[in-house]
Scaffold this active site. Structure first.
Site, PDB file in Angstrom:
ATOM      1  N   GLY A  30      -4.422 -11.839  21.534  1.00  0.00           N
ATOM      2  CA  GLY A  30      -5.911 -11.327  21.686  1.00  0.00           C
ATOM      3  C   GLY A  30      -5.748 -10.134  21.057  1.00  0.00           C
TER       4      GLY A  30
ATOM      5  N   SER B 298       0.841  -1.064   0.048  1.00  0.00           N
ATOM      6  CA  SER B 298      -0.003  -0.010   0.253  1.00  0.00           C
ATOM      7  C   SER B 298       1.130   1.143   0.151  1.00  0.00           C
ATOM      8  CB  SER B 298      -0.903   0.181   1.301  1.00  0.00           C
ATOM      9  OG  SER B 298      -1.689  -1.055   1.038  1.00  0.00           O
ATOM     10  N   GLY B 299       1.758   1.306   1.027  1.00  0.00           N
ATOM     11  CA  GLY B 299       2.686   2.504   1.086  1.00  0.00           C
ATOM     12  C   GLY B 299       3.429   2.744  -0.244  1.00  0.00           C
TER      13      GLY B 299
ATOM     14  N   HIS C 292     -33.012   8.653  12.078  1.00  0.00           N
ATOM     15  CA  HIS C 292     -33.819   7.630  12.584  1.00  0.00           C
ATOM     16  C   HIS C 292     -34.442   6.685  11.658  1.00  0.00           C
ATOM     17  CE1 HIS C 292     -35.961   6.279  16.174  1.00  0.00           C
ATOM     18  NE2 HIS C 292     -36.855   6.016  15.434  1.00  0.00           N
TER      19      HIS C 292
ATOM     20  N   GLU D 204      -9.932 -11.006  14.674  1.00  0.00           N
ATOM     21  CA  GLU D 204     -10.769 -11.230  13.451  1.00  0.00           C
ATOM     22  C   GLU D 204     -10.862 -12.677  12.977  1.00  0.00           C
ATOM     23  OE1 GLU D 204      -8.577  -8.363  11.038  1.00  0.00           O
ATOM     24  OE2 GLU D 204      -9.458  -6.719  11.900  1.00  0.00           O
TER      25      GLU D 204
ATOM     26  N   THR E 134       0.754  -6.581   1.611  1.00  0.00           N
ATOM     27  CA  THR E 134      -0.293  -7.316   2.898  1.00  0.00           C
ATOM     28  C   THR E 134      -1.354  -7.294   2.980  1.00  0.00           C
ATOM     29  OG1 THR E 134       1.838  -7.179   4.205  1.00  0.00           O
ATOM     30  CG2 THR E 134      -0.509  -7.565   5.287  1.00  0.00           C
ATOM     31  N   CYS E 135      -1.864  -5.747   2.671  1.00  0.00           N
ATOM     32  CA  CYS E 135      -3.314  -5.494   2.550  1.00  0.00           C
ATOM     33  C   CYS E 135      -4.142  -6.128   1.581  1.00  0.00           C
ATOM     34  CB  CYS E 135      -3.467  -4.146   2.464  1.00  0.00           C
ATOM     35  SG  CYS E 135      -5.128  -3.535   2.416  1.00  0.00           S
TER      36      CYS E 135
ATOM     37  N   ALA F 169     -10.464  -0.178  13.061  1.00  0.00           N
ATOM     38  CA  ALA F 169     -11.445  -1.206  13.412  1.00  0.00           C
ATOM     39  C   ALA F 169     -10.689  -2.576  13.620  1.00  0.00           C
ATOM     40  CB  ALA F 169     -12.456  -1.085  12.265  1.00  0.00           C
TER      41      ALA F 169
ATOM     42  N   CYS G 128      -5.965  -7.272   4.856  1.00  0.00           N
ATOM     43  CA  CYS G 128      -7.316  -6.671   4.992  1.00  0.00           C
ATOM     44  C   CYS G 128      -8.143  -7.186   3.812  1.00  0.00           C
ATOM     45  CB  CYS G 128      -7.035  -5.089   4.758  1.00  0.00           C
ATOM     46  SG  CYS G 128      -5.787  -4.381   5.082  1.00  0.00           S
TER      47      CYS G 128
ATOM     48  N   GLU H 143     -27.597   6.946  15.504  1.00  0.00           N
ATOM     49  CA  GLU H 143     -28.038   8.443  16.055  1.00  0.00           C
ATOM     50  C   GLU H 143     -27.922   8.424  17.680  1.00  0.00           C
ATOM     51  OE1 GLU H 143     -32.390   8.605  16.065  1.00  0.00           O
ATOM     52  OE2 GLU H 143     -32.427   6.151  15.873  1.00  0.00           O
TER      53      GLU H 143
ATOM     54  N   THR I 186      -3.269   0.488   6.820  1.00  0.00           N
ATOM     55  CA  THR I 186      -3.061   0.604   5.430  1.00  0.00           C
ATOM     56  C   THR I 186      -3.129   2.104   4.979  1.00  0.00           C
ATOM     57  OG1 THR I 186      -3.561  -1.496   4.820  1.00  0.00           O
ATOM     58  CG2 THR I 186      -4.233   0.053   3.277  1.00  0.00           C
TER      59      THR I 186
ATOM     60  N   TYR J 287      -5.768  -7.599  16.952  1.00  0.00           N
ATOM     61  CA  TYR J 287      -6.838  -7.375  15.750  1.00  0.00           C
ATOM     62  C   TYR J 287      -6.669  -8.779  15.170  1.00  0.00           C
ATOM     63  CZ  TYR J 287      -5.912  -2.184  15.626  1.00  0.00           C
ATOM     64  OH  TYR J 287      -6.055  -0.966  15.893  1.00  0.00           O
TER      65      TYR J 287
ATOM     66  N   LYS K  38      -8.818 -11.255   4.307  1.00  0.00           N
ATOM     67  CA  LYS K  38      -9.448 -11.396   5.738  1.00  0.00           C
ATOM     68  C   LYS K  38     -10.866 -10.897   5.755  1.00  0.00           C
ATOM     69  CE  LYS K  38      -9.791  -7.902   8.060  1.00  0.00           C
ATOM     70  NZ  LYS K  38      -8.694  -7.096   8.761  1.00  0.00           N
TER      71      LYS K  38
ATOM     72  N   GLY L 131       1.179 -10.346  17.144  1.00  0.00           N
ATOM     73  CA  GLY L 131       2.171  -9.163  16.485  1.00  0.00           C
ATOM     74  C   GLY L 131       3.003  -9.606  15.072  1.00  0.00           C
TER      75      GLY L 131
HETATM   76  P1  NDP Z   1      -1.629  -7.028  17.903  1.00  0.00           P
HETATM   77  O1  NDP Z   1      -0.432  -6.150  18.604  1.00  0.00           O
HETATM   78  O2  NDP Z   1      -2.805  -6.420  17.540  1.00  0.00           O
HETATM   79  O3  NDP Z   1      -2.040  -8.171  18.907  1.00  0.00           O
HETATM   80  C1  NDP Z   1      -0.810  -9.039  19.452  1.00  0.00           C
HETATM   81  C2  NDP Z   1      -1.589 -10.094  20.392  1.00  0.00           C
HETATM   82  O4  NDP Z   1      -0.683 -11.142  20.758  1.00  0.00           O
HETATM   83  C3  NDP Z   1      -1.760  -9.037  21.835  1.00  0.00           C
HETATM   84  O5  NDP Z   1      -2.874  -9.703  22.465  1.00  0.00           O
HETATM   85  C4  NDP Z   1      -0.469  -9.411  22.560  1.00  0.00           C
HETATM   86  O6  NDP Z   1      -0.725  -9.517  23.951  1.00  0.00           O
HETATM   87  C5  NDP Z   1      -0.410 -10.782  22.063  1.00  0.00           C
HETATM   88  N1  NDP Z   1       0.954 -11.214  22.321  1.00  0.00           N
HETATM   89  C6  NDP Z   1       2.286 -10.781  21.670  1.00  0.00           C
HETATM   90  N2  NDP Z   1       3.248 -11.462  22.038  1.00  0.00           N
HETATM   91  C7  NDP Z   1       2.966 -12.727  22.525  1.00  0.00           C
HETATM   92  C8  NDP Z   1       3.587 -13.708  23.117  1.00  0.00           C
HETATM   93  N3  NDP Z   1       4.841 -13.842  22.849  1.00  0.00           N
HETATM   94  N4  NDP Z   1       2.788 -14.792  23.547  1.00  0.00           N
HETATM   95  C9  NDP Z   1       1.462 -14.731  23.577  1.00  0.00           C
HETATM   96  N5  NDP Z   1       0.707 -13.734  23.204  1.00  0.00           N
HETATM   97  C10 NDP Z   1       1.398 -12.569  22.754  1.00  0.00           C
HETATM   98  O7  NDP Z   1      -0.988  -7.671  16.563  1.00  0.00           O
HETATM   99  P2  NDP Z   1      -1.727  -8.434  15.529  1.00  0.00           P
HETATM  100  O8  NDP Z   1      -0.585  -9.570  15.128  1.00  0.00           O
HETATM  101  O9  NDP Z   1      -3.061  -8.989  15.785  1.00  0.00           O
HETATM  102  O10 NDP Z   1      -1.577  -7.359  14.291  1.00  0.00           O
HETATM  103  C11 NDP Z   1      -0.704  -6.525  14.182  1.00  0.00           C
HETATM  104  C12 NDP Z   1      -0.866  -5.486  13.571  1.00  0.00           C
HETATM  105  O11 NDP Z   1      -1.413  -5.263  12.274  1.00  0.00           O
HETATM  106  C13 NDP Z   1      -1.895  -4.626  14.450  1.00  0.00           C
HETATM  107  O12 NDP Z   1      -1.443  -4.140  15.746  1.00  0.00           O
HETATM  108  C14 NDP Z   1      -2.450  -3.528  13.641  1.00  0.00           C
HETATM  109  O13 NDP Z   1      -1.656  -2.526  13.684  1.00  0.00           O
HETATM  110  C15 NDP Z   1      -2.344  -4.313  12.344  1.00  0.00           C
HETATM  111  N6  NDP Z   1      -3.803  -4.598  11.695  1.00  0.00           N
HETATM  112  C16 NDP Z   1      -4.748  -4.034  11.517  1.00  0.00           C
HETATM  113  C17 NDP Z   1      -6.017  -4.353  11.168  1.00  0.00           C
HETATM  114  C18 NDP Z   1      -7.041  -3.669  10.862  1.00  0.00           C
HETATM  115  O14 NDP Z   1      -7.081  -2.409  10.829  1.00  0.00           O
HETATM  116  N7  NDP Z   1      -8.413  -4.139  10.920  1.00  0.00           N
HETATM  117  C19 NDP Z   1      -6.275  -5.903  10.960  1.00  0.00           C
HETATM  118  C20 NDP Z   1      -4.930  -6.631  11.349  1.00  0.00           C
HETATM  119  C21 NDP Z   1      -3.619  -6.267  11.860  1.00  0.00           C
HETATM  120  P3  NDP Z   1      -0.422  -8.260  24.698  1.00  0.00           P
HETATM  121  O15 NDP Z   1      -1.664  -7.387  24.628  1.00  0.00           O
HETATM  122  O16 NDP Z   1      -0.262  -8.711  26.216  1.00  0.00           O
HETATM  123  O17 NDP Z   1       0.819  -7.467  24.190  1.00  0.00           O
END
Ligand code: NDP
Length: 450
Positions: free
Chosen positions: A175, A15-16, A435, A181, A42-43, A340, A48, A440, A310, A177, A51, A261
């Site tokens: 836990g 994207s970028g 409405h 999803e 990726t997107c 989102a 995105c 609203e 993105t 994004y 997904k 992550g």
């Molecule tokens: P996120 O940073 O959103 O979430 C990572 C999750 O993994 C957190 O719950 C984190 O826990 C946990 N975690 C990290 N390391 C470990 C570990 N070693 N063991 C167990 N749990 C762990 O990352 P995602 O991979 O879901 O997505 C990456 C990024 O991509 C997002 O932050 C977002 O910026 C982008 N994205 C955006 C979307 C959208 O706009 N709809 C969709 C998908 C991705 P803790 O909270 O404890 O750190």
């Protein structure tokens, strides 16, 4: 005549990179872009877009369930995973074609192959050495894998989008994004989904009421949430995967998916040898102007690990091209960027969470509404929508809007404009509601909860 082959070579056609390259070419720059995978990044290829297509596919089960309350009788429904994956693949191939055409139409030269830096003005790609006055690094990110024994048995979002068959039982680790999803997708398609999170609630960093609402909806939809749970090791158990949890239990499932992550793609590009500084996580360090520590080398998007969204990467890329090739001092505005989570129901948010607002502004007022969406009356679906406004008590400015519920991303996009315009709560109140909608509620919340 320039002493370089190109004015700009971009590494990475996501994207970028595509946005920056097209905009630069529109101003007359001679631009090339390298890509070692599929054009779109990726997107489009593995994020995105696919997904969201799978998310749409998974939501029909909910529609079939809800239809009964509206007088429909839906016969036995069946689902064909390979058919959905094939349809998704056709759409992604179409979009990749669109991206290629856009680059071609803009006069950007596509160099297929992995681009690496030989020196600050030379990119090696597919055995060729090409020079450029400026280089843009837009190589994105990849899934981060926890360092545990047997991690090779896990899948990431990359593989989850292309599985040969729908798993009946899935354990998702994380836990954030991506975890939420895919929990929604697999659950909607009928799989047993367990979610191992290392904290007490999902979506760290989001507003606390959002996190509570999402936790409640996960449970209601039958996702087994395992708080304070880490996976210690994986091993094969026949065709399935066994996950050893840190409390000593073992779960045996069809697939373990990790969504813990993402890490910037900076390895082996020759960046450091050219004077580009990387941070501890391997992200390219840049200033507000996307300039790296090496003159003439820039970076945008997830490779900088700042705001991994993105539209942000696109905004950064376009602003960079405006500055470099159109003499305009424009910068992407990092304030009020909406985001989102396409969980089910979805989450959307813009501005500050209640906790962050209190930290930065001191005295704030909080408005919150929880209600049963009208559609759920006849369907009988036991799920509420949550909306929340965080307001600066001193200026009456709305600092944050948060929502969990159907259409949340569509609604919050509009409110992001209001926040960008500095809207006050009084202005929200003066706005006449549309409405009957859920949206609203955002202009009819009168009594603060705090
Ligand atoms: P996120 O940073 O959103 O979430 C990572 C999750 O993994 C957190 O719950 C984190 O826990 C946990 N975690 C990290 N390391 C470990 C570990 N070693 N063991 C167990 N749990 C762990 O990352 P995602 O991979 O879901 O997505 C990456 C990024 O991509 C997002 O932050 C977002 O910026 C982008 N994205 C955006 C979307 C959208 O706009 N709809 C969709 C998908 C991705 P803790 O909270 O404890 O750190």
């Amino acid at each position: 005549m320039s002493r370089f082959d190109f004015d700009l070579i971009t590494i990475g056609a996501g994207s970028g990179g595509v946005a920056a390259s097209r905009r630069a070419a529109a101003y007359g720059a001679r631009v090339a872009i390298c890509e070692d995978s599929r054009v779109g990044g990726t997107c489009v290829i593995r994020g995105c877009v696919p997904k969201k297509l799978l998310m749409f596919g998974s939501q029909f089960s909910e529609a079939f369930e809800d239809a009964a309350g509206y007088g429909w009788s839906v016969g036995p429904a069946s689902f064909d995973w390979p058919a959905l994956i094939a349809a998704k693949d056709r759409e992604i191939a179409r979009l990749e074609g669109v991206y290629r055409k856009l680059l071609d139409g803009a006069g950007v030269t596509l160099l297929e192959g992995r681009g690496t830096l030989a020196d600050p003005h030379t990119v090696e790609v597919a055995g060729r050495r090409l020079t450029a006055e400026r280089i843009l690094v837009a190589t994105g990110a990849r899934p981060a894998l926890p360092q545990i024994p047997g991690i090779d048995l896990a899948i990431t979002s990359n593989e989850a989008l292309d599985l040969p068959e729908l798993p009946r039982q899935v354990l998702i680790v994380g836990g954030g994004y991506i975890a939420l999803e895919f929990a929604g997708i697999f659950r909607g398609l009928g799989a047993d989904v367990s979610l191992a999170i290392r904290r007490d609630a999902v979506l760290g960093g989001f507003d606390a009421d959002i996190r509570d609402a999402v936790m409640a909806s996960l449970v209601k939809r039958g996702v087994l949430v395992l708080p304070h749970t880490q996976v210690a090791a994986l091993h094969r158990e026949g065709e399935r995967t066994a996950a050893l949890l840190d409390d000593g239990r073992t779960m045996v499932v069809d697939r373990v998916m990790v969504a813990t992550g993402r890490l910037p793609n900076t390895g082996g590009l020759g960046l450091e040898a050219c004077g580009v500084t990387l941070d501890l996580e391997g992200a390219v360090e840049v200033g507000a102007d996307s300039q790296t520590t090496a003159p003439g080398i820039y970076a945008v998007g997830d490779v900088t690990n700042r705001m991994n969204l993105t539209p942000w990467a696109i905004a950064e890329g376009r602003a960079l091209a405006e500055r470099l090739y159109n003499g305009k001092s424009v910068h992407a505005d990092p304030h009020h960027v909406p985001s989102a989570v396409f969980s089910q129901p979805p989450v959307a948010t813009v501005g500050l969470s209640e906790d962050d607002a209190r930290l930065h502004y001191g005295k704030i007022t909080v408005f919150r509404s929880r209600f049963r969406p009208m559609k759920n009356t006849l369907s009988g679906r036991d799920e509420t929508t949550m909306m929340k406004l965080v307001v600066d008590a001193a200026t009456d400015r709305v600092l944050g809007c948060h929502m969990v519920g159907p259409d949340a991303p569509e609604i919050i996009q509009g409110l992001a404009i209001a926040l960008n315009c500095g809207a006050t709560k009084q202005q929200f109140d003066r706005t006449i509601g549309l409405h009957p909608t859920a949206a609203e509620e955002f202009v009819t919340m009168r009594e603060p909860v705090r």
